[in-house]
Design a protein around this motif. Structure first.
Motif, short mmCIF file in Angstrom:
data_model
loop_
_atom_site.label_atom_id
_atom_site.label_comp_id
_atom_site.label_asym_id
_atom_site.label_seq_id
_atom_site.Cartn_x
_atom_site.Cartn_y
_atom_site.Cartn_z
N GLY C 287 0.80 -1.07 -0.07
CA GLY C 287 0.08 -0.01 -0.07
C GLY C 287 0.60 1.21 0.02
O GLY C 287 0.36 2.29 -0.12
N VAL C 288 2.27 1.31 -0.06
CA VAL C 288 2.81 2.61 0.00
C VAL C 288 3.13 2.82 -1.47
O VAL C 288 3.33 2.09 -2.44
N LYS C 289 2.55 4.23 -1.77
CA LYS C 289 2.82 4.58 -3.09
C LYS C 289 4.19 5.00 -3.36
O LYS C 289 4.76 6.33 -3.44
N ILE C 290 5.08 4.11 -3.65
CA ILE C 290 6.31 4.37 -3.95
C ILE C 290 6.97 4.00 -5.47
O ILE C 290 6.13 3.19 -5.89
N GLY C 291 7.99 4.91 -5.98
CA GLY C 291 8.55 4.55 -7.19
C GLY C 291 10.21 4.66 -7.27
O GLY C 291 10.48 4.79 -6.25
N LEU C 292 10.40 4.32 -8.56
CA LEU C 292 11.91 4.48 -8.60
C LEU C 292 12.29 5.48 -9.60
O LEU C 292 11.74 5.50 -10.80
N VAL C 293 13.15 6.37 -9.29
CA VAL C 293 13.81 7.40 -10.07
C VAL C 293 15.08 6.97 -10.43
O VAL C 293 16.04 7.00 -9.43
N ARG C 294 15.62 6.87 -11.69
CA ARG C 294 16.92 6.30 -11.94
C ARG C 294 17.69 7.08 -13.06
O ARG C 294 17.40 6.86 -14.20
N PRO C 295 18.62 8.27 -12.50
CA PRO C 295 19.13 8.80 -13.72
C PRO C 295 20.30 7.90 -14.44
O PRO C 295 21.16 7.46 -13.86
N ARG C 296 20.13 7.91 -15.72
CA ARG C 296 21.16 6.99 -16.62
C ARG C 296 22.16 7.94 -17.06
O ARG C 296 23.33 7.70 -16.94
N LEU C 297 21.94 9.16 -17.39
CA LEU C 297 22.91 10.12 -17.57
C LEU C 297 23.21 10.86 -16.28
O LEU C 297 22.27 11.44 -15.58
N LEU C 298 24.46 10.94 -15.93
CA LEU C 298 24.95 11.70 -14.96
C LEU C 298 25.44 13.08 -15.22
O LEU C 298 25.45 14.27 -14.81
N ARG C 299 26.18 13.13 -16.51
CA ARG C 299 26.73 14.15 -17.08
C ARG C 299 26.32 14.12 -18.59
O ARG C 299 26.70 12.97 -19.23
N PRO C 300 25.77 14.83 -19.26
CA PRO C 300 25.10 15.99 -18.60
C PRO C 300 24.14 15.55 -17.58
O PRO C 300 23.55 14.54 -17.79
N PHE C 301 24.12 16.40 -16.76
CA PHE C 301 23.14 16.32 -15.26
C PHE C 301 21.73 16.71 -15.79
O PHE C 301 21.39 17.68 -16.16
N PRO C 302 20.71 15.55 -15.93
CA PRO C 302 19.52 16.03 -16.29
C PRO C 302 18.37 16.61 -15.17
O PRO C 302 17.57 16.06 -14.96
N GLU C 303 18.96 17.84 -14.83
CA GLU C 303 18.10 18.53 -13.85
C GLU C 303 16.49 18.42 -14.17
O GLU C 303 15.62 18.18 -13.30
N GLU C 304 16.12 18.95 -15.50
CA GLU C 304 14.53 18.80 -15.94
C GLU C 304 14.05 17.60 -15.57
O GLU C 304 12.91 17.62 -15.14
N GLN C 305 14.54 16.60 -16.22
CA GLN C 305 13.99 15.26 -16.34
C GLN C 305 13.79 14.99 -14.88
O GLN C 305 12.72 14.23 -14.52
N LEU C 306 14.99 15.14 -13.84
CA LEU C 306 14.70 14.75 -12.57
C LEU C 306 13.57 15.34 -11.91
O LEU C 306 12.76 14.90 -10.92
N CYS C 307 13.59 16.50 -12.14
CA CYS C 307 12.40 17.62 -11.35
C CYS C 307 11.23 17.03 -11.84
O CYS C 307 10.38 17.05 -11.18
N ARG C 308 10.96 16.83 -13.22
CA ARG C 308 9.77 16.46 -13.59
C ARG C 308 9.36 14.82 -12.91
O ARG C 308 8.26 14.74 -12.65
N ALA C 309 10.33 14.05 -12.67
CA ALA C 309 10.13 12.89 -12.32
C ALA C 309 9.68 12.89 -10.69
O ALA C 309 8.97 12.09 -10.36
N LEU C 310 10.33 13.75 -10.18
CA LEU C 310 10.07 13.84 -8.75
C LEU C 310 8.88 14.99 -8.49
O LEU C 310 8.40 15.01 -7.10
#
Lengths: 308, 314, 415
Positions: C287-310
């Motif tokens: 019942g815990v609403k949890i997911g996984l966010v996994r950056p594949r690219l570390l450089r360049p750092f995907p700020e936008e994609q990470l912010c969107r994911a979170l």
């Protein structure tokens, strides 16, 4: 290859291929060697350069080379020669470049890299029988940083890290023998003040394949402390006193290319340079001068036996 | 705060000059910053060093943009843009020149109103053994112009900075510095005024730009051509010029051409020709010419002679 | 196309083979060595046409790699941990040369003390070098990413070297089913290497990697390298989509797993992230609403994609398999920098250090991390950074210390 064409001094090139306007010091003995060599090797060359005085030959957007150049790092210029040689061979093999686009690969380093940090890379390049030329301009110290001692520094020389009146306590490393012990295609010593000997060696090595290495003694007005106009005079004295033997190694054999019958006393060479002035002022240090002389005499008595 | 810049050529002791003056300020109770500016270029090339001195701790750092005093060890540097001698000078900036010509002549030549004080040359530039004493003389003259450094502090500063070189060298430097100090004190009636800070309001806005993206074909550190170094005029390093007397040249095996480290002597029509745009003035050719056909001439005389020849021609 | 069991190292070698690389300067180091052994054997048996040279060190290896790439051939190499560090001077250099080579790094913890087990301090030491970094969580990804890396590196808008990262042991020596593309479509996808205006030719001299005088020129070259790395985000997206079209597998810049309605997330890189997926599944069941966010690219750092994911989440637990001494987790720091200053309320961030030197992360630990995160969100207070380390581990450590006689000089551990 063209074969030997330079037999007499009169046949040395009198127009020069290396560009002017480099930031090397006025009277640089290393630049003198390089320009003499470049006249013969020409622009179908790519230099891989290690950190040292000559890192500054190419400073954006200026280069004195008609051909190509790659700056690497202090330790690994011969490894870059490997990468370029292999890449050119691949490109030629796969017909991605025409044969006329091939280059001779030359590694250019100072003594700091050649005698020290880069020695492992050089040794390995010889192990791999890399087809390249290596030119070490040896000004007997870390010149680009202000002439601290290196393992090419001669005994008793004052350097920025051996300032006391005794100078450098060690002895110059015998890089020629270390290189020759790898049994590469060719090893030789040269000096800009003996341009015919130099030209003949460069022509000789061009007829060979595999690792071909040159150590050029580079009188350094800035680091050794002498007037820049004396670069050639000091270079010639280095040969005439026997402190810089001109020789070559090939086919498992070392031969001296210049045997001076009546060697001048080494002090004639030493006393022109500030780095050895402490051997003469305020009073003469006979013991040290005799020691330096004795080592030269010992070298030559062995060398002449071996040659003959 | 006093902001002082020393200009000279590599080998003329500008670092020493800035250290001597810096120590002298320090001995007078000032807070001090002194530093040489090392470039990649070598002996003979234009170099500079600088000093800041204030009664308060100094926060400013780096190259001095707006100097109060500019000291020039070699007046041949003044017209060289690369040397940047006049960079950032303001109206009251005092210029101290080692030169045979008067301040008035220089003011006219440069078309500036700044106070210019000259310290007569004594031929050091022609004698490389004397080169290393120029620094101390410049420091002495600068101390004299500033008027706030005592003779004693200057002498003490020289002792501290050069004592390790031995009594003979020390004495020679001390004598040179004090002689310059006295000469300037006697002759110069100029005031070096301390410059202030750059105000926060109003100020000149920096013209920032968003660096445009350029792909690696353009923006890699690559020179896509050969031989571009000829655009660097290393001839400006020269203080002595080699001059060929063609009546004596025997057209040997081109000793001069082979031995010239910089390769600036080529052979044209069976005669050696020196490329003065690039000759650094090492004088190896003078020393090596078998027929003694190449003479070393002070660069200034050679310049004057060329100017005269050009005048006649036109 | 064939599907077979392949290790991560085998996958990397297949990537190099399918990319038809010209040149492979090499130097052995555990746990990477199998890559170069595999390639050497293929070359010896005539299955692969590249030329391989074993250099005398990684420093020389990267020098030769950069020099060959600067001459205009396609280059592959591989290393790990100490080797990457030994090469570090040249890692920075060849990136500045703008040479588009691909380097597989098999992550292994850094000495001292020396270990063979994985963590990410090795690859993170190259974080600021100019090499792009893509982090893989499966053997399949290693192969696919190696192919894509050439497209990314060689794109004229990028022209930078790429590190493809995989965990030692967990991927390098672990076999998984991997689909190997056929050589022709792979070759079509990667294309021929066009070195553009880079190279050393008798007919067109060039001086590369020259010195600069003056900060204006230096800043220009450095910042352009940064801008090129930023361009790589959109170029990567193009490349990944084309890869999906051709081969049916899509590897996004940031992988998200069950995040659509998630209130919480684990944030992790590389192979341990698949463990987190399991954790997510089990927690979802409870019942815990949890997911996984996994950056594949570390450089360049995907700020936008990470912010969107979170975006819209209540809390995120960043599990770092690395340690910046005196600071903490590197990914945690970077995620925090991306979230700070966003318009939307950022999720509460919690930092966990786990998996150092290959230390396993158990299922229960994922559950406990989730519980800690939920509690922190409830009290609106970020927990202190937590090293995943148990009482039993410390007890075992004490035994080792007793044998090492650490109490000999008077101080007893734990007192």
């Amino acid at each position: 290859m063209a074969g030997k064409t330079i037999r007499r001094l009169q046949e040395l090139p009198s127009t020069h291929l290396l560009g002017t306007g480099t930031p090397m010091c006025a009277g640089c003995g290393g630049l003198e060697i390089l320009h003499e060599i470049y006249d013969i090797l020409g622009p179908k060359t790519v230099f891989t350069n290690a950190a040292g005085c000559m890192s500054l030959l190419s400073v954006y957007p200026y280069t004195p080379f008609r051909g190509s150049w790659l700056y690497t790092a202090m330790a690994s210029a011969p490894a870059a020669a490997q990468g370029i040689r292999d890449a050119l061979d691949i490109l030629l093999e796969k017909k991605r470049i025409p044969p006329g686009d091939d280059l001779q690969v030359i590694t250019l380093t100072g003594d700091g890299s050649a005698y020290g940090m880069g020695l492992s890379a050089t040794s390995a390049a010889m192990d791999r029988n890399l087809d390249f030329i290596y030119l070490c301009y040896d000004n007997e110290g870390y010149g680009n940083t202000g002439q601290q001692y290196s393992s090419a520094t001669p005994h008793a020389a004052l350097t920025a890290t051996s300032r006391t009146s005794h100078g450098y306590p060690g002895y110059k490393k015998d890089l020629f023998s270390i290189w020759a012990a790898h049994r590469p295609a060719y090893v030789a010593t040269v000096i800009g003040a003996e341009p015919l000997d130099l030209a003949q060696k460069v022509e000789a090595l061009q007829e060979l394949q595999g690792p071909r290495l040159l150590i050029g003694l580079a009188p350094c007005p800035t680091g050794w402390g002498f007037d820049p106009s004396l670069t050639v005079k000091i270079g010639r004295l280095a040969v005439e006193t026997g402190i810089w033997p001109l020789k070559e190694y090939r086919d498992d054999r070392t031969v001296h290319t210049r045997i001076v019958r009546h060697r001048k006393p080494v002090e004639e060479y030493l006393q022109l340079q500030d780095r050895f002035r402490h051997l003469f002022e305020p009073e003469r240090n006979n013991r040290e001068i005799a020691l330096i002389q004795a080592r030269i005499d010992q070298y030559w008595s062995k060398a002449i036996d071996a040659d003959t | 705060m006093f902001r002082i810049r020393f200009h000279g050529r590599g080998g003329q002791g500008m670092k020493t000059a800035s250290r001597i003056l810096g120590t002298a300020f320090f001995l007078e109770g000032y807070e001090v910053q002194d530093a040489p500016r090392y470039g990649a270029e070598r002996r003979g090339a234009p170099i500079f060093a600088y000093i800041r001195a204030d009664r308060k701790p100094i926060n400013e750092r780096g190259i001095i943009a707006g100097p109060d005093l500019v000291v020039v060890a070699d007046d041949s540097l003044v017209p060289l843009p690369a040397a940047g001698v006049l960079q950032g000078i303001r109206e009251p900036t005092v210029i101290l020149l080692k030169s045979c010509e008067s301040g008035a002549t220089w003011r006219q030549r440069l078309n500036i109103k700044n106070p210019i004080v000259t310290l007569p040359e004594t031929g050091e530039a022609e004698d490389s053994a004397e080169l290393r004493y120029i620094g101390a003389a410049c420091a002495g003259a600068a101390a004299g112009v500033l008027g706030i450094i005592s003779r004693e502090s200057l002498a003490q500063a020289i002792q501290e900075e050069l004592g390790r070189l031995g009594e003979a060298v020390l004495a020679k430097n001390r004598a040179n510095a004090l002689a310059s100090f006295d000469a300037i004190k006697k002759s110069a009636a100029v005031n070096v005024t301390e410059g202030g800070s750059i105000p926060a309001q109003p100020y000149k806005r920096p013209a920032w730009i968003d660096l445009p993206f350029e792909d690696a074909r353009i923006s890699a550190p690559v020179i896509h051509a050969g031989l571009t170094s000829v655009e660097v005029r290393t001839g400006l390093w020269r203080t002595m010029a080699p001059v060929i007397d063609y009546s004596l040249c025997r057209g040997c095996w081109w000793v001069c051409s082979t031995f010239c480290p910089d390769g600036v002597i080529s052979v044209r029509d069976n005669q050696p020709v020196i490329d003065y745009d690039h000759c650094k003035g090492c004088l190896v050719c003078v020393a090596q010419c078998p027929s003694h056909a190449i003479a070393a001439v002070p660069e200034k005389e050679e310049q004057a002679r060329k100017k005269a020849v050009a005048g006649e021609a036109s | 196309m064939s599907r077979r069991l392949l290790t991560g190292n085998g996958s990397a070698a297949w990537g190099a083979r399918l990319a038809r690389v010209d040149y492979i300067p090499a130097f052995p180091i555990t746990p990477q060595t199998e890559i170069i052994e595999t390639i050497a054997e293929w070359i010896d048996r005539g299955k692969m046409t590249g030329r391989m040279v074993t250099m005398e060190s990684e420093h020389a290896m990267i020098t030769a790699a950069g020099a060959a790439s600067a001459t205009g051939v396609r280059v592959f190499s591989a290393t790990s941990s100490q080797g990457l560090l030994y090469a570090m001077e040249m890692i920075y250099s060849v990136a500045g040369w703008r040479t588009p080579l691909v380097l597989v790094n098999v992550s292994r913890g850094i000495s001292a003390p020396i270990t063979l087990e994985p963590d990410h301090n090795d690859v993170l030491a190259a974080r600021d070098s100019g090499f792009l970094q893509i982090h893989c969580s499966t053997c399949q990804e290693v192969l696919d990413t190696t192919l894509m890396a050439y497209r990314l590196a060689e794109d004229e808008r990028v022209r930078l070297p790429v590190i493809v990262n995989q965990d030692g042991f967990y991927l390098s020596f672990t076999r998984e089913p991997v689909e190997i593309p056929d050589s022709r479509p792979a070759a079509e996808f990667v294309g021929d290497y066009n070195p553009e205006n880079m190279g050393f030719r008798a007919s067109s001299p060039s001086s590369q990697a020259v010195a600069v005088l003056g900060a204006g020129a230096y800043s220009y070259f450095r910042y352009e390298t940064h801008l090129a790395a930023r361009e790589a985000l959109s170029v990567y997206e193009e490349v990944a989509r084309e890869y999906r079209e051709r081969f049916g597998r899509y590897h996004p810049i940031v992988e998200t797993y069950r995040t659509e309605d998630a209130e919480y997330a684990f944030v992790m890189m590389d192979s341990f992230a698949t463990k987190a997926k399991d954790g997510v599944d089990r927690l979802r069941e409870s019942g815990v609403k949890i997911g996984l966010v996994r950056p594949r690219l570390l450089r360049p750092f995907p700020e936008e994609q990470l912010c969107r994911a979170l975006a819209g989440m209540k809390g995120a637990a960043v599990i770092d398999q690395n340690l910046s001494m005196g600071k903490g987790g590197v990914l945690y720091t970077e995620i925090a920098s991306a979230l700070y200053g966003q318009n939307e309320a950022a999720p509460l961030l919690a930092s966990f250090i786990g998996g150092l030197g290959g230390r396993d992360i158990s299922a229960e630990e994922f559950y406990e991390i989730a519980a800690t995160l939920q509690k922190a969100v409830k009290h609106n207070r970020a927990p202190r950074p937590r090293l995943l380390y148990t009482v039993e581990e410390l007890r075992a450590m004490r035994k080792l210390q007793a044998i090492a006689h650490v109490e000999r000089h008077g101080s007893k551990p734990g007192e």
